[in-house]
Every structure is written in C-alpha cells, then in structure tokens.
Enzyme design. Structure first.
Site, PDB file in Angstrom:
ATOM      1  N   CYS A 131      50.885  45.426  39.550  1.00 10.05           N
ATOM      2  CA  CYS A 131      50.538  45.439  40.976  1.00 10.05           C
ATOM      3  C   CYS A 131      49.353  44.490  41.167  1.00 10.05           C
ATOM      4  O   CYS A 131      49.123  43.612  40.327  1.00 10.05           O
ATOM      5  CB  CYS A 131      50.238  46.854  41.465  1.00 10.05           C
ATOM      6  SG  CYS A 131      48.821  47.641  40.655  1.00 10.05           S
ATOM      7  N   ASN A 138      45.788  46.993  39.568  1.00  4.70           N
ATOM      8  CA  ASN A 138      45.987  47.838  38.377  1.00  4.70           C
ATOM      9  C   ASN A 138      45.111  49.091  38.411  1.00  4.70           C
ATOM     10  O   ASN A 138      44.664  49.573  37.367  1.00  4.70           O
ATOM     11  CB  ASN A 138      45.742  47.037  37.076  1.00  4.70           C
ATOM     12  CG  ASN A 138      46.219  47.744  35.804  1.00  4.70           C
ATOM     13  OD1 ASN A 138      45.658  47.542  34.721  1.00  4.70           O
ATOM     14  ND2 ASN A 138      47.220  48.579  35.896  1.00  4.70           N
ATOM     15  N   CYS A 147      45.901  51.511  41.247  1.00  5.38           N
ATOM     16  CA  CYS A 147      46.632  52.484  42.073  1.00  5.38           C
ATOM     17  C   CYS A 147      48.106  52.571  41.681  1.00  5.38           C
ATOM     18  O   CYS A 147      48.542  53.520  41.033  1.00  5.38           O
ATOM     19  CB  CYS A 147      46.519  52.148  43.557  1.00  5.38           C
ATOM     20  SG  CYS A 147      44.830  52.223  44.195  1.00  5.38           S
ATOM     21  N   ARG A 148      48.898  51.584  42.086  1.00  4.97           N
ATOM     22  CA  ARG A 148      50.354  51.691  41.938  1.00  4.97           C
ATOM     23  C   ARG A 148      50.835  51.543  40.501  1.00  4.97           C
ATOM     24  O   ARG A 148      51.627  52.370  40.021  1.00  4.97           O
ATOM     25  CB  ARG A 148      51.042  50.647  42.833  1.00  4.97           C
ATOM     26  CG  ARG A 148      50.876  50.908  44.305  1.00  4.97           C
ATOM     27  CD  ARG A 148      51.237  49.690  45.127  1.00  4.97           C
ATOM     28  NE  ARG A 148      50.306  48.583  44.909  1.00  4.97           N
ATOM     29  CZ  ARG A 148      50.439  47.364  45.384  1.00  4.97           C
ATOM     30  NH1 ARG A 148      51.506  47.053  46.081  1.00  4.97           N
ATOM     31  NH2 ARG A 148      49.530  46.440  45.162  1.00  4.97           N
ATOM     32  N   SER A 149      50.408  50.489  39.807  1.00  2.00           N
ATOM     33  CA  SER A 149      50.980  50.273  38.464  1.00  2.00           C
ATOM     34  C   SER A 149      50.538  51.326  37.433  1.00  2.00           C
ATOM     35  O   SER A 149      51.356  51.697  36.587  1.00  2.00           O
ATOM     36  CB  SER A 149      50.736  48.844  37.968  1.00  2.00           C
ATOM     37  OG  SER A 149      49.371  48.545  37.851  1.00  2.00           O
ATOM     38  N   ASP A 206      51.821  50.514  49.141  1.00  2.00           N
ATOM     39  CA  ASP A 206      50.451  50.294  48.659  1.00  2.00           C
ATOM     40  C   ASP A 206      49.538  51.315  49.330  1.00  2.00           C
ATOM     41  O   ASP A 206      49.303  51.240  50.542  1.00  2.00           O
ATOM     42  CB  ASP A 206      50.008  48.870  49.012  1.00  2.00           C
ATOM     43  CG  ASP A 206      48.619  48.553  48.457  1.00  2.00           C
ATOM     44  OD1 ASP A 206      47.940  49.485  47.976  1.00  2.00           O
ATOM     45  OD2 ASP A 206      48.218  47.382  48.503  1.00  2.00           O
TER      46      ASP A 206
HETATM   47  P1  4NP Z   1      46.852  48.447  43.408  1.00  2.00           P
HETATM   48  O1  4NP Z   1      45.966  48.739  44.700  1.00  2.00           O
HETATM   49  O2  4NP Z   1      47.227  46.970  43.485  1.00  2.00           O
HETATM   50  O3  4NP Z   1      48.003  49.343  43.595  1.00  2.00           O
HETATM   51  O4  4NP Z   1      46.013  48.772  42.207  1.00  2.00           O
HETATM   52  C1  4NP Z   1      44.935  47.943  45.149  1.00  2.00           C
HETATM   53  C2  4NP Z   1      43.752  47.902  44.439  1.00  2.00           C
HETATM   54  C3  4NP Z   1      42.713  47.152  44.922  1.00  2.00           C
HETATM   55  C4  4NP Z   1      42.867  46.425  46.096  1.00  2.00           C
HETATM   56  C5  4NP Z   1      44.069  46.459  46.791  1.00  2.00           C
HETATM   57  C6  4NP Z   1      45.106  47.216  46.306  1.00  2.00           C
HETATM   58  N1  4NP Z   1      41.786  45.680  46.590  1.00  2.00           N
HETATM   59  O5  4NP Z   1      41.924  45.113  47.674  1.00  2.00           O
HETATM   60  O6  4NP Z   1      40.731  45.610  45.896  1.00  2.00           O
END
Ligand code: 4NP
Length: 158
Positions: free
Chosen positions: A14, A17, A19-21, A129
């Site tokens: 993602c 790294n 939240c989703r992954s 997300d």
């Molecule tokens: P992830 O979520 O890609 O699922 O880990 C996010 C983590 C950080 C951010 C956006 C989405 N950010 O904007 O910092």
C-alpha cells in the site's frame, strides 16, 4: 494468475505500510495457519514516510479484535529485490499498482496484481483506504483483505 510456483510467496503493498498492507499480511497469515499451510508473507509501502514505524494504532486495534497481534510489524519501503524475491505482489489500490508497475525491474519474476482481483465479484476494486477516516473504515478494510486472504488460500488448496 499462476499459483503453481513451487513455493508461492506474497507481498502486500500500500502507500504507507501502516494501515492496509499490514492488515492484509495479518489476514493471510491467519488464514494460512487455519488451513495448515505455510508461505512467506510480508508487506511494504510505496512511500518511505513510515519506514521503521509500527502499524497505525487503529490497525493494531482491529487486528487485535480479530485475534492477531501486529504490534511487532515495522514499516518498510518496497525495493527492487522484492520483484525477484516474491512470486506474487499485490497492490491494495490502483495507485499502488501503477507505482509497482513503474518500479518493476526488467528481470522481475513476481506477478503483480490488484489484490481484490483475486475476489470473485470484487475485481477491479481498491481496498478502502481507512487512514483519514474512523474505526469503521478499518473494519471495512479488514473485511476486504480477509476476503482476499480466503481467496488466496483457496487457490493454494486447489
Ligand atoms: P496505508 O495508509 O497506505 O494503508 O498504510 C496510509 C498511511 C499513511 C498515509 C496515507 C495512507 N499518509 O498520508 O501518511
């Protein structure tokens, strides 16, 4: 997508790294254990903002609710070697997929695909997300990545 590699291995990617992954990694680890299967599983981000960080506390909480402890996971950025080290790399959304396709080296051996393409009826959809939302978003994300994890295990068993 071909699952007949001698030793399938899975990398979920993602943006951050955190939240989703990591949730996709946790869900697949759980479903593999449940099925008595073993495979290399990891997750990474396309970005480097959260390298070395634990998962978002909200991701830790939903994983804990589902019986999985992900507190020791640490963020890392996807690297060129991942395209040779893993047989399957799954992007959580279309932007992650485009990013991976751009970064793939000429000698990449991994098959790269959108994660929900593995789930019948959810082809072409991104995993939600949840970063800018509330706890309900993390439950939705878990449900989606767990559907994908079940589909992957089913393919490994077929
Ligand atoms: P992830 O979520 O890609 O699922 O880990 C996010 C983590 C950080 C951010 C956006 C989405 N950010 O904007 O910092």
């Amino acid at each position: 997508m071909n699952f007949s590699a001698p030793q399938p291995s899975f990398l979920f990617v993602c943006l951050g790294n955190i939240c989703r992954s990591p949730l996709a990694e946790a869900a697949l680890r759980a479903r593999l254990e449940e099925a008595g299967l073993d495979a290399r599983v990891d997750s990474a981000g396309t970005g480097d903002w959260h390298v070395g960080s634990p998962p978002d506390p909200r991701a830790q909480a939903i994983a804990r609710d589902m019986g999985r402890d992900i507190t020791a996971y640490r963020g890392r950025q996807v690297e060129e070697e991942d395209f040779r080290r893993f047989t399957h790399i799954f992007a959580l959304d279309h932007e992650n997929l485009a990013d991976l396709q751009r970064r793939a080296p000429d000698d990449a051996t991994a098959q790269v695909a959108l994660l929900l393409d593995m789930v019948e009826g959810m082809e072409g959809e991104p995993v939600a997300d949840p970063y800018f939302g509330g706890d309900e978003g993390f439950r939705t994300t878990w449900r989606q990545v767990d559907r994908a994890a079940q589909a992957l295990v089913a393919r490994l068993q077929s």
